[in-house]
Write a protein that holds these residues in place. Structure first.
Motif, PDB file in Angstrom:
ATOM      1  N   UNK A   1      -4.266  20.672  -7.116  1.00 30.11           N
ATOM      2  CA  UNK A   1      -5.143  20.399  -5.977  1.00 30.11           C
ATOM      3  C   UNK A   1      -5.455  18.903  -5.931  1.00 30.11           C
ATOM      4  N   UNK A   2      -5.512  18.336  -4.721  1.00 33.67           N
ATOM      5  CA  UNK A   2      -5.781  16.904  -4.594  1.00 33.67           C
ATOM      6  C   UNK A   2      -6.650  16.627  -3.368  1.00 33.67           C
ATOM      7  N   UNK A   3      -6.949  15.353  -3.153  1.00 36.03           N
ATOM      8  CA  UNK A   3      -7.666  14.828  -1.995  1.00 36.03           C
ATOM      9  C   UNK A   3      -9.061  15.442  -1.847  1.00 36.03           C
ATOM     10  N   UNK A   4     -10.017  14.824  -2.546  1.00 34.07           N
ATOM     11  CA  UNK A   4     -11.393  15.314  -2.555  1.00 34.07           C
ATOM     12  C   UNK A   4     -12.315  14.455  -1.690  1.00 34.07           C
ATOM     13  N   UNK A   5     -11.744  13.793  -0.700  1.00 33.57           N
ATOM     14  CA  UNK A   5     -12.515  12.919   0.162  1.00 33.57           C
ATOM     15  C   UNK A   5     -13.564  13.623   0.990  1.00 33.57           C
ATOM     16  N   UNK A   6     -13.363  14.906   1.274  1.00 35.00           N
ATOM     17  CA  UNK A   6     -14.323  15.671   2.072  1.00 35.00           C
ATOM     18  C   UNK A   6     -15.110  16.673   1.232  1.00 35.00           C
TER      19      UNK A   6
ATOM     20  N   UNK B   1     -17.877  19.417  12.330  1.00 37.66           N
ATOM     21  CA  UNK B   1     -16.843  20.079  11.543  1.00 37.66           C
ATOM     22  C   UNK B   1     -16.008  19.035  10.808  1.00 37.66           C
ATOM     23  N   UNK B   2     -15.693  19.302   9.553  1.00 35.10           N
ATOM     24  CA  UNK B   2     -14.833  18.416   8.779  1.00 35.10           C
ATOM     25  C   UNK B   2     -13.611  19.191   8.321  1.00 35.10           C
ATOM     26  N   UNK B   3     -12.569  18.448   7.957  1.00 33.45           N
ATOM     27  CA  UNK B   3     -11.378  19.109   7.441  1.00 33.45           C
ATOM     28  C   UNK B   3     -10.442  19.561   8.538  1.00 33.45           C
ATOM     29  N   UNK B   4      -9.425  20.305   8.122  1.00 28.27           N
ATOM     30  CA  UNK B   4      -8.373  20.764   9.015  1.00 28.27           C
ATOM     31  C   UNK B   4      -8.831  22.001   9.777  1.00 28.27           C
ATOM     32  N   UNK B   5      -8.794  21.954  11.095  1.00 26.24           N
ATOM     33  CA  UNK B   5      -9.268  23.066  11.915  1.00 26.24           C
ATOM     34  C   UNK B   5      -8.421  24.321  11.711  1.00 26.24           C
ATOM     35  N   UNK B   6      -7.117  24.143  11.524  1.00 22.03           N
ATOM     36  CA  UNK B   6      -6.206  25.286  11.433  1.00 22.03           C
ATOM     37  C   UNK B   6      -6.588  26.235  10.301  1.00 22.03           C
ATOM     38  N   UNK B   7      -7.016  25.689   9.170  1.00 17.99           N
ATOM     39  CA  UNK B   7      -7.300  26.509   7.991  1.00 17.99           C
ATOM     40  C   UNK B   7      -8.798  26.775   7.815  1.00 17.99           C
TER      41      UNK B   7
ATOM     42  N   UNK C   1     -25.184  18.432 -10.288  1.00 19.27           N
ATOM     43  CA  UNK C   1     -25.049  18.367  -8.832  1.00 19.27           C
ATOM     44  C   UNK C   1     -25.314  16.976  -8.297  1.00 19.27           C
ATOM     45  N   UNK C   2     -24.664  16.667  -7.184  1.00 19.44           N
ATOM     46  CA  UNK C   2     -24.981  15.462  -6.440  1.00 19.44           C
ATOM     47  C   UNK C   2     -25.426  15.872  -5.052  1.00 19.44           C
ATOM     48  N   UNK C   3     -26.277  15.088  -4.477  1.00 24.18           N
ATOM     49  CA  UNK C   3     -26.804  15.453  -3.179  1.00 24.18           C
ATOM     50  C   UNK C   3     -25.751  15.296  -2.107  1.00 24.18           C
ATOM     51  N   UNK C   4     -25.901  16.051  -1.061  1.00 20.37           N
ATOM     52  CA  UNK C   4     -24.940  16.062   0.020  1.00 20.37           C
ATOM     53  C   UNK C   4     -24.877  14.692   0.692  1.00 20.37           C
ATOM     54  N   UNK C   5     -23.717  14.044   0.622  1.00 16.86           N
ATOM     55  CA  UNK C   5     -23.595  12.682   1.138  1.00 16.86           C
ATOM     56  C   UNK C   5     -23.746  12.628   2.652  1.00 16.86           C
ATOM     57  N   UNK C   6     -23.598  13.778   3.305  1.00 14.06           N
ATOM     58  CA  UNK C   6     -23.702  13.759   4.762  1.00 14.06           C
ATOM     59  C   UNK C   6     -25.152  13.784   5.235  1.00 14.06           C
ATOM     60  N   UNK C   7     -26.060  14.206   4.377  1.00 19.93           N
ATOM     61  CA  UNK C   7     -27.445  14.338   4.818  1.00 19.93           C
ATOM     62  C   UNK C   7     -28.419  13.509   4.003  1.00 19.93           C
ATOM     63  N   UNK C   8     -28.011  13.149   2.767  1.00 21.66           N
ATOM     64  CA  UNK C   8     -28.929  12.435   1.876  1.00 21.66           C
ATOM     65  C   UNK C   8     -28.208  11.251   1.233  1.00 21.66           C
TER      66      UNK C   8
ATOM     67  N   UNK D   1     -16.278  11.011  -3.854  1.00 19.09           N
ATOM     68  CA  UNK D   1     -14.937  11.446  -4.242  1.00 19.09           C
ATOM     69  C   UNK D   1     -14.636  11.073  -5.691  1.00 19.09           C
ATOM     70  N   UNK D   2     -15.004   9.854  -6.083  1.00 21.74           N
ATOM     71  CA  UNK D   2     -14.751   9.398  -7.449  1.00 21.74           C
ATOM     72  C   UNK D   2     -15.524  10.242  -8.451  1.00 21.74           C
ATOM     73  N   UNK D   3     -16.801  10.471  -8.170  1.00 19.09           N
ATOM     74  CA  UNK D   3     -17.639  11.242  -9.095  1.00 19.09           C
ATOM     75  C   UNK D   3     -17.088  12.650  -9.287  1.00 19.09           C
ATOM     76  N   UNK D   4     -16.631  13.248  -8.199  1.00 19.95           N
ATOM     77  CA  UNK D   4     -16.069  14.597  -8.282  1.00 19.95           C
ATOM     78  C   UNK D   4     -14.796  14.589  -9.125  1.00 19.95           C
ATOM     79  N   UNK D   5     -13.900  13.646  -8.887  1.00 22.73           N
ATOM     80  CA  UNK D   5     -12.621  13.628  -9.600  1.00 22.73           C
ATOM     81  C   UNK D   5     -12.799  13.323 -11.080  1.00 22.73           C
TER      82      UNK D   5
END
Length: 816
Positions: free
Chosen positions: A535-540, A556-562, A678-685, A433-437
């Motif tokens: 736009x805010x909140x880049x945690x995901x 699944x991550x994030x808000x299901x509704x959207x 690019x940064x590698x996907x934190x969920x897999x690497x 999140x920090x690197x992205x922001x």
């Protein structure tokens, strides 16, 4: 109740109602009749008070076994399309801030419905309820006395000591600050609208009430073009038809002055002469022998500045008065963290969270929760021990997984910022999140000023503190408030829609996908002349490689509704596909809500997922939304089930180049400078190469840079600095030099504080105009000081320059 008893009650109450109250005997007769027909559990009705539009009766609620005040309101505004529905706003606002001890508690609200008579099959008459609303009723805690009556009591007996007067003032400020931190202005501050409740501490508690005129600050210019409230307490700008949040501060200053001088100032002390001299800044109640050395006067003097920009905020005034008071308070504040109250405030917050957190969340995310009062206490204590901030921390929001406070940062020239504090469960997610922001540096995105980790004080747990740009409210709150105000034009909606598309496309330019697009993750800034959406909140969020277009994950991550169909329509054991186009689908749904808020707000949780599951080729087939608006043209391109047929945001932006910032050459230059790769996907690497998080006692990643220059030749040096001081006294730069200076300053996009001293440089009006044009390009400036003495500018020219810069920048501007 028999008709005879109703008639006796009507007679007893009606004689006490003043003639200026809209609710008179005819209305009262209807109220009594409807109450005993529809709400029989209220008994022992007695007259309490009344205003121009409302009647307040005392009653006993036999269901809850409590004595209450019933406030009856009726709509008198025939032009109001929503009629009496608009009056519900007061109840909703009071409910929203019901956790404060210094706002009147509202237990319930209901309508009294109009009744009719019809015959049954046997010809017998029976009373039925129609669908027409007659009166809106609020059931509130009973406060038998208001501040005006308390003032009169003190005048007739003995004025209280200064300590007690200061406590009353602190409680008044605390009540108002509970509204102001949420960007709500009251618009009718006066003694009558503070109620007095018995208390075991000081013997009383002062509670702010009557939010009938209250409004969220939702205009693009942060003010209301209306004149509501009580004339004697109007601020100068209200007299001109512009109500601002600072207008409440002025009105409060008048109340504080009266509180501090009850033996000198009578009921009618605010006469035309006194009002005029205060409004013009000549003097404060000069014909009265008031105490001008008291602590309360020091606060009132700040409140009564004629220029609203010179008045401090309710939070600053509250903090200042508490320090002047110098004694421990016997009550707990809810809008602000006090160092000496941290243990009690932590316990209060933890209990509120435990009481209000959904049981499913408690079971699902126990390790992330933010409800340990001992840890909360240590966390808050560590903020006071950090010399980075002015020790005034106001509570903006707190929930199960974190809190948001506002404060002022010392080395940002006391700039107001937001502190977002959350528990660290996964270091890699926080690093991501920090690197992205750190890459995202435009007004389209909430800015990250700095960050650090608190770990020693809270061991073995760790907490990250994000220092963020402070905004006014979330887009969800803004839509709710603006729709209630009934002043939401198609042009305003389109402006917001364009900014939403712009901001998400901007992060897509960095190959970043957000993955949690929803109205709560867009913030609204209302301080400047133009409304801004960020736009805010880049945690995901994740950043893809240059040749990568999507990632696939099972959870699944994030808000299901959207969520897009390629995410929400998948089975649990199937991979969910996240891409820029999944963000685009979410943006399309958000635009639908924006354009059709009253239709969709209550049903988005069902409607949006249903469209994804049903594979609809056309969006909203079965719902009557607006289809002739400019926004719907975007919705048709984005809310498309087949991903391959769905438009990308970049395509929309490229086809409408004049409306979007993220397609401009200037933006492309920023992209080339700030892209980290690019940064590698934190969920897999495992990220591996990302720098470790920075602890509180180490040097922050983004240190604030400051520079002082004394020559035009050094101007090139200021490019990378945030705080810039330029001293060019007696340099004789002239109009051409002023133009060059403006051009040089315009290249410095990072400046937040600019001090420019051009004493005795004849630049003239033309040079001043060119200089102002250059400075106006630095959109991050929050504090601007210009010394233009002996520069060939008269008073009017300086005022014109200041107005121009105020229209271009969200900054505090001082020109000498």
């Amino acid at each position: 109740m028999s008709k005879a008893l109703q008639s006796q009650l009507l007679k007893t109450i009606s004689v006490k109602i003043p003639k200026d109250c809209q609710i008179q005997k005819v209305n009262l007769k209807e109220i009594i009749k409807l109450m005993f027909s529809q709400k029989k559990y209220f008994q022992d009705l007695e007259y309490l008070s009344s205003g121009a539009y409302a009647l307040v009766l005392k009653a006993k609620n036999t269901q809850e076994n409590r004595i209450v005040a019933l406030k009856f309101l009726t709509s008198t505004n025939q032009e109001d399309a929503n009629g009496i529905e608009s009056i519900k706003k007061e109840y909703e606002m009071l409910q929203k801030f019901g956790q404060s001890d210094f706002l009147v508690n509202v237990y319930d609200c209901f309508y009294l419905m109009e009744e009719d008579v019809e015959e049954d099959e046997e010809g017998n008459e029976k009373t039925i309820l129609t669908e027409e609303k007659s009166f809106f009723v609020m059931e509130m805690e009973l406060c038998k006395q208001n501040l005006k009556q308390l003032f009169d009591f003190f005048r007739n007996t003995q004025s209280p000591p200064n300590e007690i007067k200061e406590v009353i003032a602190i409680q008044m400020l605390e009540g108002l600050n509970n509204l102001h931190v949420k960007n709500i202005m009251h618009r009718d501050i006066k003694p009558h609208n503070f109620l007095v409740s018995p208390s075991q501490t000081y013997g009383f508690t002062i509670k702010l009430c009557d939010l009938g005129f209250a409004s969220a600050v939702t205009k693009s210019k942060s003010h209301y073009l209306s004149k509501k409230g009580t004339d004697a307490y109007f601020a100068p700008e209200v007299e001109k038809g512009q109500s601002r949040i600072q207008s409440d501060i002025f009105s409060l200053g008048l109340v504080l002055l009266e509180l501090d001088n009850l033996n000198v100032l009578n009921d009618n002390w605010i006469d035309l002469d006194t009002k005029a001299e205060i409004h013009k800044g000549k003097a404060i109640a000069s014909k009265y022998q008031i105490d001008r050395k008291s602590n309360i006067y020091k606060i009132a003097e700040i409140c009564l500045k004629p220029n609203y920009l010179e008045r401090k905020s309710s939070g600053d005034l509250l903090y200042e008065l508490i320090n002047l008071h110098g004694q421990p308070l016997k009550f707990i504040l809810r809008s602000m963290i006090l160092k000496e109250q941290i243990p009690q405030q932590s316990q209060y917050m933890a209990q509120i969270l435990l009481d209000n957190t959904d049981q499913k969340i408690k079971k699902k995310d126990t390790e992330k929760q933010f409800v340990n009062k001992e840890i909360l206490s240590k966390l808050l204590q560590s903020l006071f021990e950090n010399n980075k901030y002015v020790n005034n921390f106001q509570i903006l929001n707190f929930g199960s997984f974190g809190m948001v406070l506002s404060t002022k940062k010392v080395n940002l020239n006391n700039k107001e910022i937001a502190l977002k504090i959350q528990k660290i469960v996964n270091d890699q997610e926080i690093q991501n999140e920090i690197r992205i922001m750190q890459q995202l540096k435009t007004p389209l995105v909430v800015q990250l000023y700095d960050h650090y980790v608190i770990e020693k004080a809270t061991a073995p747990e760790k907490y990250v503190v994000f220092e963020l740009e402070k905004c006014s409210c979330s887009l969800q709150d803004y839509l709710e408030r603006q729709t209630k105000e009934g002043e939401f034009s198609d042009e305003q909606k389109l402006n917001i829609a364009l900014q939403i598309i712009d901001s998400v496309n901007y992060i897509h330019c960095f190959n970043i996908i957000h993955r949690d697009i929803k109205p709560e993750n867009f913030l609204v800034c209302l301080d400047g002349n133009q409304l801004e959406i960020k736009l805010c909140d880049f945690g995901l969020s994740v950043q893809l490689g240059k040749d990568c277009e999507q990632i696939e994950v099972q959870c699944m991550v994030g808000n299901m509704t959207y969520s897009a169909p390629e995410i929400i329509a998948k089975e649990d054991d199937q991979n969910k596909i996240y891409s820029k186009k999944s963000d685009s689908y979410s943006v399309g749904l958000l635009l639908s809500l924006l354009d059709n808020y009253l239709i969709l707000n209550e049903i988005v949780g069902i409607t949006f997922p249903s469209m994804a599951f049903e594979q609809q080729n056309e969006p909203f087939n079965n719902i009557n939304i607006k289809r002739n608006s400019e926004i719907f043209k975007f919705i048709k391109l984005l809310v498309v089930w087949e991903r391959v047929n769905r438009a990308s945001l970049s395509t929309i932006v490229e086809q409408n180049t004049n409306q979007f910032k993220s397609n401009q050459n200037k933006m492309k230059k920023i992209l080339s400078q700030d892209y980290l790769g690019p940064i590698q996907n934190v969920e897999t690497v495992n990220i591996g190469s990302v720098a470790p998080l920075i602890s509180q006692n180490q040097i922050p990643i983004q240190d604030i840079k400051k520079i002082l220059i004394i020559s035009m030749k050094e101007l090139y040096k200021i490019t990378e600095f945030q705080v810039v001081e330029i001293y060019l006294k007696y340099n004789n730069i002239g109009a051409e030099g002023a133009k060059d200076l403006g051009t040089g300053i315009a290249q410095c996009k990072n400046i937040t504080t600019l001090t420019l001293d051009l004493y005795w440089n004849y630049i003239g009006e033309g040079g001043a105009k060119d200089l102002g044009t250059g400075i106006a390009q630095c959109k991050y400036i929050t504090t601007l000081t210009l010394n233009l003495r002996y520069c060939g500018l008269d008073y009017d020219a300086k005022i014109q320059l200041k107005k121009f810069l105020e229209n271009q920048l969200q900054a505090k501007i001082t020109i000498y």
